[in-house]
Enzyme design. Structure first.
Site, PDB file in Angstrom:
ATOM      1  N   LYS A 277       7.714  -9.463   4.122  1.00 24.51           N
ATOM      2  CA  LYS A 277       8.568  -8.569   3.351  1.00 24.51           C
ATOM      3  C   LYS A 277       9.962  -8.510   3.995  1.00 24.51           C
ATOM      4  O   LYS A 277      10.086  -8.445   5.213  1.00 24.51           O
ATOM      5  CB  LYS A 277       7.979  -7.164   3.318  1.00 24.51           C
ATOM      6  N   GLU A 362      -7.478   4.247  -8.229  1.00 28.75           N
ATOM      7  CA  GLU A 362      -7.402   5.590  -8.810  1.00 28.75           C
ATOM      8  C   GLU A 362      -8.759   6.112  -9.260  1.00 28.75           C
ATOM      9  O   GLU A 362      -9.057   7.303  -9.101  1.00 28.75           O
ATOM     10  CB  GLU A 362      -6.420   5.587  -9.992  1.00 28.75           C
ATOM     11  N   ARG A 390      -5.456   5.729 -15.386  1.00 26.41           N
ATOM     12  CA  ARG A 390      -6.464   4.736 -15.031  1.00 26.41           C
ATOM     13  C   ARG A 390      -7.776   5.373 -14.581  1.00 26.41           C
ATOM     14  O   ARG A 390      -8.763   4.669 -14.378  1.00 26.41           O
ATOM     15  CB  ARG A 390      -5.917   3.832 -13.923  1.00 26.41           C
TER      16      ARG A 390
END
Length: 613
Positions: A277, A362, A390
């Protein structure tokens, strides 16, 4: 003319020499840093996939071949290479480019990406469709290591292995590190094992040994053992994939060679790529989390921590959570991989034993919370409105049905600005309101937010408090943990003929409009239960009622008011103001609210139209 200025489509990449592609990678990084510094956006993840994106578009024949990106935080390079470089200045702006992939925006965007862990399922569907239609195309899913924590990704892997689909899954792993020796050996073996010679020999050996089960199994075990010594791919092999990697995701030579080999192979393939990253921009390399999502900044100075100003609703929640945890040892905090975004950083530091980051899961987060509640603990699940969608079944079946005291702290309710429709909390009031046993509250300012959080937490049953992104009007926050009476609103302004019932954040705009209209304004606070007495009183004393909410009108708080009026046999004219029956695109929140008639001027205009009828 720079190399980048010569790239208008992926076809142009195929004309470049390998050395030019490497030079182009540097130009793309410089362009991205400059562009994102002016618009804001997701920087660190995009800097990490420059070479991978270049390799994919060099090897694959896009858009005929499908590349499905997971989440979309990593697709800026993809946009730059697919004819949208000139429009990057409009990224995440009103009427500009989306921050994510979007089918309406480009033929190169095979699938919308805003929520995580959908790429493998979508790419598998495309691969199956290609087979059914007899089309010779390749399908690739690019998924990050964080997104691989979700159950949906594993469901898709399991299905893909069983289907023997022509699918390549690329795991973009930007958390793992590879030592130089292991990395070099792994890259060499990956090129070898993905090659046509090896795979032809493998298929021939399988045919020859298929009639000799013992030898066939022995050969298979020997291959797995050899690969397992240098590759962590046993899990994916068990799913039915041919696992290759990990390889250096910044080594263009290895990436192009490996992808070229894989494009020729049939069946499910899995390539493990390791990236960094923030690659190529030292501040982002040193602080990838800080540069995940950034506002405008000076590239020479980097981002700086914000100081002063009004606290955001997220900060209000985070401070409340720590204070309530100090007061009640039963409190536990849960997040589906959104610690910083949901304001749990302080809580995680002060109460590490009572903090659970369950990953991008979730559904699991809610049922996990239900299990904790069964044992007498008091779970608080911090979750974005759009991500709560979700876990709807778990909310209904595992929490509400059992009347468990699980509290949902729902951030990003309503419009979210630059992130657009994939992240907008436009539907939570509609899909929550119909769930039995659930208390739902919406604060209109920071002080009310803190008190409603206490109210929901002390409620002996499931509860939800929804609040918007960003800061509120700047109300003074008292430090206590005193709750408010459940189901009781507050009359904020007395007027004539028209009563405006405001649910949550739109209260300030309603008050400003009411000053011009001489209208009554009620801060309703609760969507469920409604303040029946207050609504009936307002209905009997006013000719018109106006409901205002930053949620879809369909099924929202306004409809709850209309249902109550019908039950009471009252025939007031009612105007429902809220989000329309369409997805609202990204843009400046103030501009969007004005376009939708949900600012003070818009509310005033709509009420005057009502009065003129």
């Amino acid at each position: 003319m720079s190399l980048l200025e010569r790239i208008d489509s992926p076809a142009d990449l195929k004309q470049l020499a390998r050395a030019e592609l490497k030079e182009l990678a540097g130009e793309i990084r410089a362009f991205m840093i400059d562009s994102v510094s002016k618009t804001g956006g997701h920087l660190a993840s995009n800097l990490g996939v420059v070479e991978l994106t270049l390799a994919l578009h060099t090897v694959y024949d896009t858009p005929s071949d499908r590349i499905v990106w997971d989440v979309g935080h990593q697709t800026y390079v993809h946009k730059i290479l697919t004819g949208r470089r000139a429009r990057m200045a409009t990224l995440r702006q009103t009427d500009g480019l989306s921050g994510f992939t979007k089918r309406e925006e480009s033929e190169y965007d095979a699938f919308i990406a805003g929520h995580s862990s959908t790429s493998i399922s979508a790419a598998l569907g495309m691969a199956a469709a290609a087979k059914l239609k007899g089309e010779d195309r390749r399908c690739v899913a690019v998924i990050g290591d964080g997104a691989m924590t979700a159950g949906m990704a594993f469901e898709a892997l399991n299905n893909a292995g069983a289907m023997d689909a022509n699918l390549l899954v690329i795991l973009n792993d930007n958390e793992m590190s590879i030592s130089p020796n292991v990395g070099a050996l792994s890259s060499y073996l990956t090129r070898l094992l993905s090659g046509r010679v090896y795979n032809t020999m493998r298929r021939q050996s399988e045919r020859l040994l298929s009639g000799l089960p013992v030898l066939h199994e022995l050969a298979k075990k020997a291959e797995e053992h050899m690969k397992g010594m240098v590759m962590p791919g046993t899990l994916f092999e068990e799913f039915g994939f041919n696992y290759l990697g990990p390889i250096d995701g910044h080594d263009l030579d290895t990436l192009i060679a490996t992808l070229s080999n894989l494009r020729q192979l049939a069946g499910p393939q899995f390539l493990h790529v390791v990236t960094q990253k923030g690659r190529g921009y030292q501040p982002a390399e040193a602080n990838p989390l800080g540069y995940h999502g950034v506002g405008k900044f000076d590239p020479d100075q980097g981002i700086s921590a914000k100081t002063g100003g009004k606290p955001s609703y997220t900060q209000v929640f985070g401070d409340w959570l720590v204070d309530m945890a100090l007061a009640d040892p039963r409190l536990v905090g849960i997040t589906p991989a959104m610690c910083e975004g949901s304001g749990l950083t302080r809580f995680a530091e002060q109460f590490p034993g009572r903090y659970y980051d369950v990953g991008i899961a979730e559904q699991h987060a809610l049922t996990f919370a239900a299990g904790l509640a069964c044992e007498g603990l008091k779970p608080v699940v911090a979750i974005y409105s759009t991500f709560l969608q979700r876990a709807y079944d778990q909310l209904i079946h595992d929490i509400a049905l059992q009347k468990l005291p699980v509290m949902l702290a729902i951030d990003r309710a309503g419009l979210v600005g630059a992130d657009g429709p994939t992240h907008a909390g436009a539907f939570d009031l509609s899909f929550l309101r119909c769930v039995p046993n659930l208390m739902i509250a919406a604060p209109s300012d920071e002080a009310e937010c803190r008190r409603l959080l206490s109210t929901a937490y002390r409620h002996d049953g499931p509860s939800a408090v929804r609040y918007p992104r960003g800061s509120g009007p700047g109300a003074e926050i008292e430090p206590g943990l005193e709750p408010l009476p459940i189901g009781k609103g507050l009359l904020r302004r007395q007027g004539a003929r028209v009563a405006i019932l405001a649910f949550g954040a739109p209260l300030q705009a309603a008050l400003a409009a009411a000053d011009k209209l001489d209208a009554t304004v009620a801060d309703m606070r609760f969507i469920k239960p409604l303040d029946r007495a207050l609504i009936e009183d307002l209905a009997r004393r006013h000719d018109y009622l106006v409901t205002v909410e930053e949620n879809a009108v369909a099924g929202g708080a306004g409809e709850a008011v209309a249902e109550l009026l019908a039950e009471l046999g009252l025939n007031n004219r009612v105007l429902h103001l809220g989000l329309p029956d369409r997805f609202v695109e990204q843009g400046d929140p103030a501009v969007l609210l004005a376009r939708l008639g949900l600012d003070a001027a818009g509310i005033e205009a709509r009420v005057r139209e009502l009065l003129a009828e």
